[in-house]
Design a protein around this motif. Structure first.
Motif, PDB file in Angstrom:
ATOM      1  N   PHE A  98      23.584 -21.392  26.281  1.00 61.48           N
ATOM      2  CA  PHE A  98      22.830 -21.328  25.031  1.00 61.48           C
ATOM      3  C   PHE A  98      22.613 -19.886  24.571  1.00 61.48           C
ATOM      4  O   PHE A  98      22.595 -19.616  23.376  1.00 61.48           O
ATOM      5  N   GLU A 137      25.750 -18.496  22.687  1.00 60.65           N
ATOM      6  CA  GLU A 137      25.928 -19.006  21.329  1.00 60.65           C
ATOM      7  C   GLU A 137      24.613 -19.602  20.843  1.00 60.65           C
ATOM      8  O   GLU A 137      24.457 -20.823  20.780  1.00 60.65           O
ATOM      9  N   GLU A 168      23.130 -20.077  18.039  1.00 57.59           N
ATOM     10  CA  GLU A 168      23.043 -20.900  16.830  1.00 57.59           C
ATOM     11  C   GLU A 168      23.788 -22.228  16.957  1.00 57.59           C
ATOM     12  O   GLU A 168      23.702 -23.068  16.079  1.00 57.59           O
ATOM     13  N   LYS A 169      24.506 -22.412  18.050  1.00 61.87           N
ATOM     14  CA  LYS A 169      25.340 -23.600  18.218  1.00 61.87           C
ATOM     15  C   LYS A 169      24.567 -24.742  18.862  1.00 61.87           C
ATOM     16  O   LYS A 169      23.733 -24.525  19.722  1.00 61.87           O
ATOM     17  N   HIS A 170      24.859 -25.953  18.411  1.00 62.60           N
ATOM     18  CA  HIS A 170      24.306 -27.167  19.005  1.00 62.60           C
ATOM     19  C   HIS A 170      25.297 -27.696  20.044  1.00 62.60           C
ATOM     20  O   HIS A 170      26.492 -27.753  19.784  1.00 62.60           O
ATOM     21  N   PHE A 171      24.770 -28.092  21.197  1.00 61.34           N
ATOM     22  CA  PHE A 171      25.599 -28.627  22.272  1.00 61.34           C
ATOM     23  C   PHE A 171      25.117 -30.028  22.628  1.00 61.34           C
ATOM     24  O   PHE A 171      23.919 -30.276  22.694  1.00 61.34           O
ATOM     25  N   GLN A 226      28.876 -31.803  26.615  1.00 60.07           N
ATOM     26  CA  GLN A 226      29.455 -30.468  26.426  1.00 60.07           C
ATOM     27  C   GLN A 226      28.802 -29.474  27.377  1.00 60.07           C
ATOM     28  O   GLN A 226      29.485 -28.691  28.033  1.00 60.07           O
ATOM     29  N   THR A 227      27.482 -29.500  27.412  1.00 54.86           N
ATOM     30  CA  THR A 227      26.738 -28.576  28.267  1.00 54.86           C
ATOM     31  C   THR A 227      27.114 -28.782  29.722  1.00 54.86           C
ATOM     32  O   THR A 227      27.374 -27.817  30.447  1.00 54.86           O
ATOM     33  N   LYS A 249      19.867 -26.957  21.397  1.00 61.15           N
ATOM     34  CA  LYS A 249      20.078 -25.633  20.840  1.00 61.15           C
ATOM     35  C   LYS A 249      19.010 -24.707  21.391  1.00 61.15           C
ATOM     36  O   LYS A 249      17.886 -25.136  21.686  1.00 61.15           O
TER      37      LYS A 249
END
Length: 103
Positions: free
Chosen positions: A22, A25, A27-30, A34-35, A71
């Motif tokens: 996190f 990145e 600003e990215k949503h995971f 994915q995480t 996020k």
């Protein structure tokens, strides 16, 4: 001994891996999967860690339809954590800042 080595001794390496995803990145949503995949940590453990980070107000949940995305939550905690993990702050400074924060 490097500061990051000290952190790995103090904290669970899986938590640090997930936080670093996190921080890299912000600003990215995971998604959960994915995480889990990026961190190479099983899904159940990733979910438990994310739940703890949400309670600590380091990560925020964004519901999108039936899915949840995670996020980095912007704030003093995440700024301090970022500085520490990115080697911009000494561990003693971080400890002093933690003492000042009531939570």
């Amino acid at each position: 001994m490097k500061k990051s080595d000290v952190l790995r001794e103090l904290f669970d390496e899986k938590i640090i891996k997930i936080i670093n995803i996190f921080l890299e990145e912000p600003e990215k949503h995971f998604s959960l999967t994915q995480t889990s995949s990026i961190a190479k940590v099983n899904v159940a453990t990733t979910l438990r860690i994310l739940d703890r980070l949400v309670k600590k107000e380091i990560i925020e949940i964004t519901p999108m339809g039936k899915s949840k995305f995670y996020k980095l939550k912007q704030g003093e905690k995440t700024i301090a954590l970022s500085r520490l993990l990115k080697k911009e702050e000494h561990i003693t400074d971080f400890i002093e800042r933690i003492k000042e924060t009531p939570k």
